[in-house]
Write a protein that holds these residues in place. Sequence first.
Motif, PDB file in Angstrom:
ATOM      1  N   GLU A 244      57.208  13.830  53.647  1.00  0.00           N
ATOM      2  CA  GLU A 244      58.006  12.766  53.050  1.00  0.00           C
ATOM      3  C   GLU A 244      57.246  12.096  51.907  1.00  0.00           C
ATOM      4  O   GLU A 244      57.803  11.813  50.840  1.00  0.00           O
ATOM      5  N   GLY A 245      55.965  11.833  52.144  1.00  0.00           N
ATOM      6  CA  GLY A 245      55.165  11.174  51.116  1.00  0.00           C
ATOM      7  C   GLY A 245      55.005  12.025  49.872  1.00  0.00           C
ATOM      8  O   GLY A 245      55.104  11.524  48.741  1.00  0.00           O
ATOM      9  N   ALA A 247      57.026  14.357  48.842  1.00  0.00           N
ATOM     10  CA  ALA A 247      58.328  14.434  48.156  1.00  0.00           C
ATOM     11  C   ALA A 247      58.562  13.220  47.281  1.00  0.00           C
ATOM     12  O   ALA A 247      59.013  13.328  46.128  1.00  0.00           O
ATOM     13  N   VAL A 248      58.257  12.038  47.811  1.00  0.00           N
ATOM     14  CA  VAL A 248      58.415  10.807  47.028  1.00  0.00           C
ATOM     15  C   VAL A 248      57.481  10.810  45.829  1.00  0.00           C
ATOM     16  O   VAL A 248      57.868  10.456  44.705  1.00  0.00           O
ATOM     17  N   LEU A 249      56.237  11.232  46.046  1.00  0.00           N
ATOM     18  CA  LEU A 249      55.238  11.218  44.988  1.00  0.00           C
ATOM     19  C   LEU A 249      55.566  12.189  43.868  1.00  0.00           C
ATOM     20  O   LEU A 249      55.405  11.881  42.685  1.00  0.00           O
ATOM     21  N   GLY A 251      58.620  13.853  43.338  1.00  0.00           N
ATOM     22  CA  GLY A 251      59.988  13.895  42.839  1.00  0.00           C
ATOM     23  C   GLY A 251      60.665  15.229  43.041  1.00  0.00           C
ATOM     24  O   GLY A 251      61.730  15.493  42.492  1.00  0.00           O
ATOM     25  N   ARG A 254      63.070  16.936  49.035  1.00  0.00           N
ATOM     26  CA  ARG A 254      62.402  16.820  50.326  1.00  0.00           C
ATOM     27  C   ARG A 254      62.451  18.102  51.141  1.00  0.00           C
ATOM     28  O   ARG A 254      61.478  18.478  51.798  1.00  0.00           O
TER      29      ARG A 254
END
Length: 325
Positions: A244-245, A247-249, A251, A254
Amino acid sequence: MRVLVTGASGYVGSRLVPALLAAGHEVAVGARDVEGIDRFAWADRVERRYLDVEDTVSVHLAVRDTDAVFYLVHSMGAGEFLHRDRDAAESVVAACAYAGTGRLVYLSGLVPDVAPGDLSDHLRSRLEVEEILRAGPTPATVLRASMVIGGGSMSFEVMRRMTERLPVLTLPIWMRSRIQPIAVEDVVRLLLAALDGEPRDRTYDVGGDEVLTYSELLARFAAVAGLERPQVPLLFAPVRLVGEGVAVLTGIPRSTIGALVRSLTHDMVCRDDVVRRELAPGTAYLSLDEALARSLAGDTAATSPEGDVQGEADSDPSWVGSTRA
């Protein structure tokens, strides 16, 4: 040789097509969006064939009159992708058998030395697809690669964004697993070589000259990129949370990141080096540092004959490329 490339709009496929053309092969590309092929530099030099791997009729029509088929289709999403990949592989096997295709070539992933039940869905699907292809009547050459180094490669872009965006790399202790990355230039060379000589019905492990941990690879990337990125071990870091982290970082979707991160918990190292004796005798692989440096050079013509296959391409997804100002 008349060759069909499925997955030609993907990362490896888009780099393989110009190499096939340069080698004198007649190339047809299979795609659901045949008009979308216009974005590639080689678009006017190939035959376009509608192909949806979930549509059996389109698979049979696309495979007709071919000497070889490169099967470069992989699902990276969530949900029922294992079932879809299985059905698609079975359709391709049946179509090649009916059409009398001479050989199949599949790019798979290295399979870690663990029980099948311990594999991620992503790796288990790759393994199942290659087993289906190998079980069919058409000789199938399977190349199992670990991380592919090159601008536009999903794994490479994740590594680039993590290193560029984090001043300090906090790495889970399970990222001490080992990996044997290989340059996309060498992957393309080996795929081409699978067309030479008599069809080979076997599986090859494919990796570069160096075996290193993921943390060591990130350190090498940072050094080649000219970045100072100290690393701090993270004792408690569930795989799902890390996915998850990341994916957020980065872009990047996910579902795709999740499949990649779950694969990081295993050693991804070649069992042998037979592929170099049989497909690339006397050929030196790119060193890791050279592969990284060329991938970072900013070349954006990787799918053009005059471009560097290690670089990026204008046709790559929007998340490809440096995030540095």
